[in-house]
Design an enzyme around this catalytic site. Structure first.
Site, PDB file in Angstrom:
ATOM      1  N   SER A  30       5.757  -3.468  -0.472  1.00 54.15           N
ATOM      2  CA  SER A  30       6.267  -2.701  -1.605  1.00 54.15           C
ATOM      3  C   SER A  30       7.681  -3.173  -1.922  1.00 54.15           C
ATOM      4  CB  SER A  30       6.270  -1.209  -1.283  1.00 54.15           C
ATOM      5  OG  SER A  30       4.947  -0.763  -1.062  1.00 54.15           O
TER       6      SER A  30
ATOM      7  N   ARG B  45       2.158   4.781   3.540  1.00 53.68           N
ATOM      8  CA  ARG B  45       1.358   4.128   2.502  1.00 53.68           C
ATOM      9  C   ARG B  45       0.661   5.137   1.577  1.00 53.68           C
ATOM     10  NH1 ARG B  45       1.385  -1.173   3.387  1.00 53.68           N
ATOM     11  NH2 ARG B  45      -0.479  -1.705   2.215  1.00 53.68           N
TER      12      ARG B  45
ATOM     13  N   LEU C 167      10.002   1.788   3.176  1.00 48.60           N
ATOM     14  CA  LEU C 167       9.242   1.232   2.061  1.00 48.60           C
ATOM     15  C   LEU C 167       8.437   0.106   2.679  1.00 48.60           C
ATOM     16  CD1 LEU C 167       9.007   1.723  -0.991  1.00 48.60           C
ATOM     17  CD2 LEU C 167      10.874   0.123  -1.333  1.00 48.60           C
ATOM     18  N   ASP C 168       7.134   0.134   2.498  1.00 48.54           N
ATOM     19  CA  ASP C 168       6.269  -0.844   3.141  1.00 48.54           C
ATOM     20  C   ASP C 168       6.693  -2.270   2.842  1.00 48.54           C
ATOM     21  OD1 ASP C 168       4.575   1.175   4.140  1.00 48.54           O
ATOM     22  OD2 ASP C 168       3.508   1.249   2.237  1.00 48.54           O
ATOM     23  N   ARG C 169       6.349  -3.165   3.748  1.00 48.53           N
ATOM     24  CA  ARG C 169       6.707  -4.576   3.605  1.00 48.53           C
ATOM     25  C   ARG C 169       6.204  -5.143   2.278  1.00 48.53           C
ATOM     26  NH1 ARG C 169       4.509  -9.053   7.861  1.00 48.53           N
ATOM     27  NH2 ARG C 169       5.263 -10.897   6.790  1.00 48.53           N
TER      28      ARG C 169
END
Length: 183
Positions: free
Chosen positions: A49, A144, A45-47
């Site tokens: 998000s 992403r 999970l992106d930083r």
């Protein structure tokens, strides 16, 4: 692996936290929150998000949640800039062409603003531009991907919260909280 040996942890990843246990640059990681040993993230999970992460020591479960061929759905609550119309959302429902190829069709609905925690720092707000919350369900998990999909149709993502993965839901866990679950 016996059911007694299997560990499954769900975690509400806060904004600005990496979805890994180590970082050489002093940024927040999973290790700042989760003391459980020998579990690994099922997907990233992106930083920037937030929301549900599933960590496990079960490689089969990890693959089931992350491999596109397993068709495991992931639902995101996405705040976008602007007010997309059904015709815009139909593009996501049909698949959009990104640099790494056509996305699989997504399930997309406009949703009421969810009752969730405040984000720190807050999302940028511009009085002249409305925002809209979408529930977007995909079975892929490209880098992403959801952000690139909404940008592709002209509605940049302001905030992204993963709510569920393969039938596992975030529930009422607050940012930084985790718990063991049985599957």
């Amino acid at each position: 692996m016996s059911p007694q040996e299997r560990q499954v942890v769900i975690f509400n990843k806060p904004f600005d936290t990496l979805s890994q246990f180590t970082d050489g640059d002093g940024r927040k990681t999973l290790a700042d929150f989760i003391p459980v040993k020998d579990v690994y993230a099922a997907g990233r999970l992106d930083r920037d998000s937030e929301g549900l992460m599933v960590l496990t020591n079960d490689g089969i479960l990890q693959a089931k949640l992350t491999q596109p061929q397993s068709k495991s759905p992931k639902t995101y609550w996405v705040q976008v800039e602007g007010a997309p119309q059904e015709a815009d959302l139909d593009k996501l429902r049909n698949g959009v062409e990104l640099k790494d190829g056509l996305t699989l069709p997504a399930i997309v609905e406009i949703m009421p603003e969810p009752e969730v925690w405040e984000r720190h720092p807050p999302v940028r707000f511009r009085a002249a531009i409305p925002t809209t919350w979408l529930a977007i369900t995909i079975i892929e998990g490209r880098n992403r991907q959801v952000r690139r999909m909404t940008a592709n149709i002209g509605f940049p993502t302001l905030r992204l919260i993963r709510y569920s993965m393969g039938g596992i839901i975030l529930g009422d866990l607050q940012p930084g909280e985790w718990k063991h679950i049985e599957i």
